[in-house]
Design a protein around this motif. Structure first.
Motif, PDB file in Angstrom:
ATOM      1  N   ALA A  71      36.055  46.726  44.219  1.00 55.88           N
ATOM      2  CA  ALA A  71      37.282  47.399  44.664  1.00 55.88           C
ATOM      3  C   ALA A  71      37.261  47.673  46.163  1.00 55.88           C
ATOM      4  CB  ALA A  71      37.444  48.707  43.914  1.00 55.88           C
ATOM      5  N   SER A  72      36.061  47.645  46.765  1.00 54.53           N
ATOM      6  CA  SER A  72      35.938  48.082  48.160  1.00 54.53           C
ATOM      7  C   SER A  72      36.338  46.995  49.154  1.00 54.53           C
ATOM      8  CB  SER A  72      34.514  48.541  48.427  1.00 54.53           C
ATOM      9  OG  SER A  72      33.619  47.537  48.044  1.00 54.53           O
ATOM     10  N   GLY A  73      37.345  46.275  48.838  1.00 56.52           N
ATOM     11  CA  GLY A  73      37.901  45.280  49.754  1.00 56.52           C
ATOM     12  C   GLY A  73      39.360  45.133  49.399  1.00 56.52           C
ATOM     13  N   THR A  74      40.204  45.006  50.385  1.00 53.81           N
ATOM     14  CA  THR A  74      41.631  44.934  50.084  1.00 53.81           C
ATOM     15  C   THR A  74      42.294  43.877  50.951  1.00 53.81           C
ATOM     16  OG1 THR A  74      43.709  46.130  50.288  1.00 53.81           O
ATOM     17  CG2 THR A  74      41.894  46.963  51.596  1.00 53.81           C
ATOM     18  N   SER A  75      42.755  42.834  50.304  1.00 56.50           N
ATOM     19  CA  SER A  75      43.429  41.755  51.014  1.00 56.50           C
ATOM     20  C   SER A  75      44.222  40.958  49.988  1.00 56.50           C
ATOM     21  CB  SER A  75      42.393  40.864  51.712  1.00 56.50           C
ATOM     22  OG  SER A  75      42.975  39.661  52.114  1.00 56.50           O
ATOM     23  N   ALA A  76      45.341  40.393  50.417  1.00 55.86           N
ATOM     24  CA  ALA A  76      46.131  39.584  49.498  1.00 55.86           C
ATOM     25  C   ALA A  76      45.506  38.208  49.328  1.00 55.86           C
ATOM     26  CB  ALA A  76      47.553  39.456  50.018  1.00 55.86           C
ATOM     27  N   GLN A  77      44.724  37.781  50.302  1.00 55.89           N
ATOM     28  CA  GLN A  77      44.186  36.415  50.262  1.00 55.89           C
ATOM     29  C   GLN A  77      42.730  36.338  49.821  1.00 55.89           C
ATOM     30  OE1 GLN A  77      45.525  37.426  53.508  1.00 55.89           O
ATOM     31  NE2 GLN A  77      47.560  36.831  52.859  1.00 55.89           N
ATOM     32  N   ARG A  78      42.031  37.474  49.803  1.00 54.91           N
ATOM     33  CA  ARG A  78      40.595  37.419  49.514  1.00 54.91           C
ATOM     34  C   ARG A  78      40.183  38.577  48.621  1.00 54.91           C
ATOM     35  NH1 ARG A  78      41.341  36.041  54.797  1.00 54.91           N
ATOM     36  NH2 ARG A  78      40.502  34.043  55.454  1.00 54.91           N
ATOM     37  N   VAL A  79      39.073  38.390  47.897  1.00 51.15           N
ATOM     38  CA  VAL A  79      38.439  39.496  47.165  1.00 51.15           C
ATOM     39  C   VAL A  79      36.930  39.385  47.381  1.00 51.15           C
ATOM     40  CG1 VAL A  79      40.178  39.794  45.356  1.00 51.15           C
ATOM     41  CG2 VAL A  79      38.333  38.151  45.018  1.00 51.15           C
ATOM     42  N   ARG A  80      36.258  40.513  47.160  1.00 54.89           N
ATOM     43  CA  ARG A  80      34.795  40.504  47.281  1.00 54.89           C
ATOM     44  C   ARG A  80      34.180  40.586  45.890  1.00 54.89           C
ATOM     45  NH1 ARG A  80      34.044  43.963  51.046  1.00 54.89           N
ATOM     46  NH2 ARG A  80      33.442  42.491  52.640  1.00 54.89           N
ATOM     47  N   LEU A  81      33.100  39.834  45.695  1.00 51.94           N
ATOM     48  CA  LEU A  81      32.374  39.858  44.418  1.00 51.94           C
ATOM     49  C   LEU A  81      31.041  40.566  44.595  1.00 51.94           C
ATOM     50  CD1 LEU A  81      32.866  36.187  43.164  1.00 51.94           C
ATOM     51  CD2 LEU A  81      34.298  38.182  42.731  1.00 51.94           C
ATOM     52  N   ASP A  82      30.521  41.064  43.467  1.00 53.88           N
ATOM     53  CA  ASP A  82      29.240  41.778  43.533  1.00 53.88           C
ATOM     54  C   ASP A  82      28.051  40.837  43.335  1.00 53.88           C
ATOM     55  OD1 ASP A  82      29.549  41.166  40.901  1.00 53.88           O
ATOM     56  OD2 ASP A  82      29.169  43.171  40.126  1.00 53.88           O
ATOM     57  N   VAL A  83      28.237  39.556  43.568  1.00 55.31           N
ATOM     58  CA  VAL A  83      27.125  38.593  43.511  1.00 55.31           C
ATOM     59  C   VAL A  83      27.044  37.862  44.843  1.00 55.31           C
ATOM     60  CG1 VAL A  83      27.012  38.231  41.025  1.00 55.31           C
ATOM     61  CG2 VAL A  83      28.676  36.949  42.366  1.00 55.31           C
ATOM     62  N   GLY A  84      25.828  37.549  45.240  1.00 54.87           N
ATOM     63  CA  GLY A  84      25.627  36.889  46.532  1.00 54.87           C
ATOM     64  C   GLY A  84      24.533  35.843  46.472  1.00 54.87           C
ATOM     65  N   ARG A  85      23.917  35.630  47.609  1.00 53.06           N
ATOM     66  CA  ARG A  85      22.934  34.540  47.702  1.00 53.06           C
ATOM     67  C   ARG A  85      21.752  34.728  46.763  1.00 53.06           C
ATOM     68  NH1 ARG A  85      23.717  30.618  51.061  1.00 53.06           N
ATOM     69  NH2 ARG A  85      25.255  30.880  52.702  1.00 53.06           N
ATOM     70  N   ILE A  86      21.344  35.981  46.548  1.00 51.30           N
ATOM     71  CA  ILE A  86      20.192  36.166  45.659  1.00 51.30           C
ATOM     72  C   ILE A  86      20.550  35.815  44.210  1.00 51.30           C
ATOM     73  CG2 ILE A  86      19.065  37.925  47.093  1.00 51.30           C
ATOM     74  CD1 ILE A  86      20.016  39.999  45.101  1.00 51.30           C
TER      75      ILE A  86
END
Lengths: 404, 152
Positions: free
Chosen positions: A279-294
């Motif tokens: 939820a800690s990201g706000t944009s109409a074109q993008r979202v953030r996920l809780d998974v990354g390189r690890i």
């Protein structure tokens, strides 16, 4: 002067971030770590998401799956391995390399042979070639190289052409070899010249030990005037100073999927991971996920949620990643209300002639592991581009991140 | 004061997420009063730290390249900091004026950086609405500002 130095350094780094220095965007996402603890609290403060339209959405997802299956069957037309231990399989194109006359495809590790044909919709595109200087066809990541027809490493192909009205007569045989400017027509069995645009197919030469099936389309023959040779001689191909060129019927570099032969039962190891939208990201074109390189996420990976296409990974930090929502970069399937399926892209310049997506048509993307993925429905389509209405990601349900 | 302001920036960034979710295009940006406070009261030698934190947090929340927002905060903060003696002499009104100047410079920078780089750098209405938050916060900001050493 000394106090200006850090500001200049910061400004330089900012320019690097803006213009995409390699790795800098990914590194930026490392700071998203500080936003993670507050995420549940922020999520609780947000308005409840609109529920997806149940029955209509289910129907669209089913249509997406069916359309993808139909499309895959169309891609596999004519592809029938001679060896019963192998079967035709649709695989994704990872990259097109026009300079090397090659495609890079993802294949099941251990299930393919060098020299096996690569096709699409009954058109022979080329052959799998060894990876680098080694005998293996597939590199450890499951990638293989396709040498397109005319590539210096592509094997010669026995082909023929025949006029429809002379179908009872003898077809003209020839050999497709490699030339400096792509595939070359050589060793023609006749001096007869085909009409412009004459189609040519592979022919059965199994008696000579060649297992390449007959009937694959190899291209269109075009007659062109050859340059005079020094001393007034005539070139070898054709007659009367005319030469034959083989023009492709498909733009291999624009394909998103091709068909290869792979061992029966050899499956792709389904890679990827599950994550959630933060939820800690706000944009109409993008979202953030809780998974990354690890978690194994890499830039360019695809993100889907319950059969719905969400987007592609734009940057991947250590613990989080950013998804660019929107249409896939590559091929799309547009399913009209009367179930006509058209493969195209979002760029109007590449739409078929005299065709425009109709409002209400379904837009799909496909993935070899996940099948048909619903992108959305067409709102409008014109020379300016394709406008698609898509359901927003649901933060309550998990998303899957998979390699292309 | 410094850790408190950085924590406040973190809180403000999440408040921006919530305000955007409820108010959409009319959401005020709570990071702007934080940036204006830093421009007025943060020691000049260390001004890059709040610039970096505020810009980076805003970029993380808006999912934009951090470089764009940091450049905008840097430019606008340096301009407000250069006006510090005059603004501080006006008390609460000076803080509100600082926020408005910061919002204007930030928006102009965002438009310029966006045009030059081709990246989306959000500025404009949210920042101006954020500057209006400085009106109710002015008393608190001035009181907090007086409690720290200021080197104009």
């Amino acid at each position: 002067m000394s106090s200006a130095r850090p500001a200049l350094l910061l400004a330089l780094l900012c320019c690097g971030s803006l213009f995409g220095w390699p790795g800098l965007r990914d590194a930026e996402q490392g700071a998203a770590l500080f936003l993670l603890p507050a995420d549940p609290l922020v999520k609780a403060c947000l308005p409840a998401p609109m529920p997806a339209q149940g029955a209509a959405r289910e129907r669209d997802l089913t249509r997406a799956t069916e359309a993808w299956d139909v499309w895959c069957r169309a891609l596999m037309a004519q592809a029938r391995p001679v060896d019963a231990r192998y079967e035709a399989r649709v695989v994704p194109v990872l990259a097109a390399r026009p300079e090397q006359q090659e495609l890079l495809v993802r294949v099941p590790v251990g299930g393919v042979r060098a020299g096996s044909p690569v096709t699409s919709q009954g058109v022979l595109l080329g052959f799998l070639r060894p990876w680098g200087s080694h005998a293996e066809v597939v590199e450890s990541g499951g990638r293989a190289r396709v040498a397109l027809l005319g590539h210096p490493l592509a094997r010669p192909v026995a082909a023929s052409w025949q006029l429809a009205e002379r179908a009872v007569g003898e077809p003209v045989h020839f050999l497709i070899t490699s030339g400096p400017a792509g595939p070359r027509v050589a060793h023609s069995s006749s001096d007869s010249l085909p009409p412009a645009g004459q189609l040519a197919w592979t022919r059965d030469v199994s008696r000579l030990g060649d297992a390449l099936p007959a009937g694959f389309l190899v291209g269109r023959l075009e007659v062109e005037a050859a340059a005079d040779l020094p001393g007034g001689g005539l070139p070898g191909a054709g007659a009367g100073g005319l030469a034959l060129r083989l023009q492709p019927v498909l733009d291999a570099y624009a394909l998103s999927h091709v068909v290869i032969e792979s061992a029966v039962g050899q499956e792709f190891a389904l890679q990827g991971c599950l994550g959630h939208v933060l939820a800690s990201g706000t944009s109409a074109q993008r979202v953030r996920l809780d998974v990354g390189r690890i978690d194994g996420v890499q830039g360019g990976d695809l993100v889907v949620q319950d059969g719905q296409w969400l987007g592609t990974i734009e940057s991947a930090g250590p613990l989080t990643s950013v998804v660019r929502l929107g249409l896939p970069d590559g091929q799309l399937l547009v399913v009209s209300p009367d179930d006509e399926i058209v493969a195209t892209t979002a760029e109007p310049a590449r739409w078929p002639a005299d065709w425009t997506p109709s409002p209400g048509a379904l837009v799909l993307a496909g993935h070899v592991d996940l099948g048909g993925l619903l992108v959305g429905t067409v709102v409008s389509a014109d020379a300016g581009g394709l406008s698609v209405l898509a359901d927003p990601p649901d933060p309550a349900r998990p998303v899957r991140v998979v390699p292309p | 004061m410094r850790p408190a302001l950085l924590l406040l920036a973190l809180f403000a960034s999440q408040a921006l997420v919530v305000s955007r979710a409820w108010l959409a295009a009319y959401a005020p940006d709570p990071l702007l009063p934080v940036a204006a406070f830093a421009a007025l009261y943060w020691p000049r030698r260390g001004l890059l730290l709040p610039v970096l934190v505020v810009g980076w947090l805003r970029a993380l929340v808006l999912l934009e390249p951090a470089g764009g927002q940091v450049l905008c905060v840097l430019g606008s903060t340096l301009i407000v900091a250069s006006l510090r003696p005059a603004l501080l002499s006006w008390g609460r009104a000076g803080y509100v004026l600082a926020a408005l100047v910061q919002a204007g410079c930030w928006s102009l920078c965002a438009a310029a950086v966006s045009a030059l780089s081709g990246q989306t750098i959000t500025g404009g209405r949210e920042l101006v609405l954020g500057a209006l938050l400085a009106v109710p916060l002015a008393g608190l900001a001035c009181a907090a500002g007086r409690s720290v050493t200021v080197r104009p």
